[in-house]
Scaffold this active site. Structure first.
Site, PDB file in Angstrom:
ATOM      1  N   SER A   1     -13.406   1.314  82.194  1.00 60.25           N
ATOM      2  CA  SER A   1     -14.569   0.817  81.049  1.00 60.25           C
ATOM      3  C   SER A   1     -15.645   0.466  81.830  1.00 60.25           C
ATOM      4  CB  SER A   1     -13.828  -0.118  80.122  1.00 60.25           C
ATOM      5  OG  SER A   1     -14.685  -0.071  78.838  1.00 60.25           O
TER       6      SER A   1
ATOM      7  N   ASP B   1     -12.379   9.040  72.306  1.00 60.40           N
ATOM      8  CA  ASP B   1     -12.886   7.624  72.543  1.00 60.40           C
ATOM      9  C   ASP B   1     -13.783   7.149  71.351  1.00 60.40           C
ATOM     10  OD1 ASP B   1     -13.582   5.186  73.505  1.00 60.40           O
ATOM     11  OD2 ASP B   1     -13.580   5.913  75.397  1.00 60.40           O
TER      12      ASP B   1
ATOM     13  N   HIS C   1      -9.531   4.889  73.879  1.00 59.37           N
ATOM     14  CA  HIS C   1     -10.234   4.083  74.916  1.00 59.37           C
ATOM     15  C   HIS C   1      -9.135   3.269  75.752  1.00 59.37           C
ATOM     16  CE1 HIS C   1     -13.900   2.141  76.894  1.00 59.37           C
ATOM     17  NE2 HIS C   1     -13.081   0.983  76.899  1.00 59.37           N
TER      18      HIS C   1
END
Length: 634
Positions: A325, A460, A581
């Site tokens: 991320s 996501d 995610h």
């Protein structure tokens, strides 16, 4: 239609009731002695416990009470009353004392009335349960439809969508890492929902997470800050016999104690990798800050300090860089900032990053895929981290200076507000746009020459589809997949505004976009167009404020379509259909497995790269080129 007339047992005989001209269901619909039935039925149930068989005075039995047979419960109550009356008349009336003989006439009358209209009760009852059954069936069907849509159950499972150039290295990597081309199968019931994958990652991290043992290292920085990272030694030999270290950068506000990090570290240790995990500055709750600064979206200082320590402590080790991320943005920016940073680096893996902070924050303000809600949750978490270190960040002497910023922080509901009021000031950025531009890897990633694997999920909820044009174009051959219908429509709209663009001194922008549409744009044209555009913004802002909308429109297209045009043969972009995610859970029906697809693909890709480098050395002694030799051996 239900009638509202009432019947009184005191003024009506059995004969009158039998010959009454009122409709049969009138009496059945509204019985006048419900209180009498209820008390009689109660007395029958408790008579065996009584010492004598004396029916107590039924006070109020003559009061008019109404029983509406509009529900199955009312119908059942009336039927029970009829059964009770029959039982009293046949078995119990002989025990009634003389003082209560008047009750017998009323009971006889009640039996006649209810018996005469018992058929009406039964003709009404089946219709209403059928209606209620239909409503229940419709409700169940509605709930099932919503579940199917929300859980995305109709979506098929598929292998990741890969974008790459046809090189010997990429062919070898794909052949040696089957997770990249095999079907990714999430849990059947909920795994196809990106929101549930993301929620489970955010709440639990991982299932049955292990507890790897590591050593915490403290590194003093030049500005007085103290960077920390945890070092985990391998639990076995690597398959190539080499010394390999994974340097890992977690997501926003994360550290080595997060469950998804522990799961991945334990898996990598067992495969023979040493792991060094950065703890973002200020993320650990039990580590105090030693300077008025904490981690930001793209600051690479702490990560660079950790990598430098590993290189000095283990001179023979080779590095594999991994970022999750926000950490993916940091590691790609770190490698692209200076080519010296790529020394002794075998490859880099980035998972679920957004590539451009400026464009990402614009999408975070939209309610599509509930991104505005996720934005609020992340902002709330950032507020907690900042406020937990407010004395170290601002100090007693600076509290008054930052009082206005702190007040705005308390009421902030988005990351943009927090970044503008607090985060950008840690590094002295004059504006939010400058902060996002300088902190994003999109302006550095084209300088990365080591093999690079970029992984994202199509569902996501945090990364907008438009952001995926950056890695797709970076890894592609000559294809410009970002030139979709919407972009073409926008360019057509700008074409119609040519006169306004000339007036706004934006003709170079117009030429740039037309060349890009014809796929003949060069990097020099991009640079000239952006320079010309920056000069035009100042002119339009002062002379023609009404054209600022046009300026903004073209500026967004320029930043979106210009820089990602550089194509890299070392890049593979893998886009999974599901995963959310940082979720990527695998499983059969309901329960996920401890290891995720993400853990397996990172280690599999790293193993393939190590094998490639191991086979390159013997190939140098042959007449074949390194790539051809390695591919032939594979």
């Amino acid at each position: 239609m239900w009638l509202t007339s009432k019947c009184s047992f005191e003024n009506m005989t059995a004969k009158e009731a039998d010959s009454s001209s009122k409709p049969k269901h009138a009496v059945a619909a509204k019985l006048t002695s419900t209180l009498f039935i209820e008390k009689t039925y109660l007395w029958l149930n408790t008579r065996k416990a009584a010492e004598g068989r004396i029916l107590k005075p039924l006070s109020g039995h003559g009061t008019h009470r109404t029983l509406m047979l509009q529900t199955p419960q009312a119908y059942k109550k009336a039927t029970n009353g009829l059964t009770a009356c029959r039982a009293i008349s046949s078995e119990e009336l002989t025990h009634f004392p003389p003082a209560e003989r008047g009750v017998k006439a009323q009971l006889d009358f009640l039996i006649v009335i209810m018996s005469a209209h018992e058929s009406d009760l039964h003709t009404i009852s089946p219709e209403m349960p059928a209606m209620f059954d239909g409503m229940k069936l419709a409700a169940v069907a509605t709930v099932l439809y919503i579940l199917v849509r929300c859980l995305n159950l109709k979506s098929p499972t598929a292998a990741p969508d890969l974008t790459y150039q046809d090189t010997a290295l990429n062919r070898f990597l794909l052949k040696s890492c089957p997770q990249l081309y095999k079907e990714y199968i999430p849990p059947l019931l909920w795994g196809k929902s990106g929101h549930l994958q993301t929620a489970l990652y955010g709440k639990l991290g991982r299932v049955s997470s292990p507890h790897p043992c590591g050593i915490r290292k403290y590194l003093p920085m030049q500005d007085g800050a103290t960077a920390t990272f945890d070092l985990f030694e391998p639990l076995g030999d690597h398959q190539t016999g080499d010394d390999i270290t994974m340097v890992i950068c977690p997501g926003i506000g994360n550290h080595s104690e997060k469950h998804y990090i522990r799961t991945f570290v334990d898996y990598a240790q067992k495969d023979g990798y040493r792991c060094a995990v950065l703890n973002h500055l200020g993320a650990l709750p039990n580590i105090e800050l030693t300077s008025p600064r904490m981690f930001t979206y793209g600051c690479t200082w702490e990560f660079a300090a950790m990598v430098g320590y590993i290189k000095r402590a283990y001179p023979q080790t080779q590095l594999i860089v991994v970022g999750f991320s926000l950490g993916g943005n940091i590691v790609c920016k770190f490698l692209g900032e200076n080519r010296v940073n790529q020394e002794r680096v075998l490859c880099c893996v980035s998972v679920c990053q957004g590539y451009s902070a400026l464009r990402a924050q614009e999408t975070f303000l939209q309610w599509d895929q509930f991104r505005r809600f996720y934005n609020f949750l992340m902002a709330d978490n950032m507020k907690k981290i900042i406020l937990s270190h407010r004395h170290s960040l601002f100090g007693e002497s600076l509290l008054k200076t930052f009082e206005a910023d702190l007040n705005r922080l308390y009421i902030a509901t988005s990351l943009t507000q927090i970044d503008d009021n607090i985060m950008r000031k840690f590094h002295g950025y004059s504006s939010l746009k400058e902060y996002y531009e300088k902190e994003s890897c999109v302006h550095y990633i084209h300088n990365v020459d080591v093999p690079l694997l970029l992984v994202n999920a199509a569902d996501d909820p945090l990364v907008h589809d438009s952001l995926l044009a950056i890695p797709r174009t970076l890894a592609g051959t000559v294809q410009l997949t970002i030139m979709d219908k919407q972009t073409t429509k926008q360019i057509s709209e700008i074409d119609s505004l040519r006169d306004l663009l000339v007036k706004a001194n934006l003709l170079s922008w117009f030429i740039f976009l037309k060349l890009l549409q014809d796929k003949t744009c060069a990097n020099t044209i991009c640079i000239q167009a952006e320079h010309r555009a920056n000069m035009a913004v100042l002119s339009v802002r002062d002379k023609e404020p009404s054209l600022m909308v046009v300026v903004k429109h073209v500026e967004v297209l320029t930043s979106a379509l210009c820089r990602p045009l550089a194509k890299k043969p070392n890049v593979i972009f893998a886009l999974t259909l599901h995963g959310g995610h940082l979720g990527f859970f695998e499983g059969d029906v309901l329960f996920p497995q401890p290891l995720t697809w993400m853990d397996k693909v990172i280690v599999g890709y790293a193993n393939a790269m190590c094998q490639w480098e191991k086979q390159k050395a013997p190939c140098h002694a042959t007449h074949l080129t390194g790539s051809s030799c390695v591919e032939a051996k594979a």
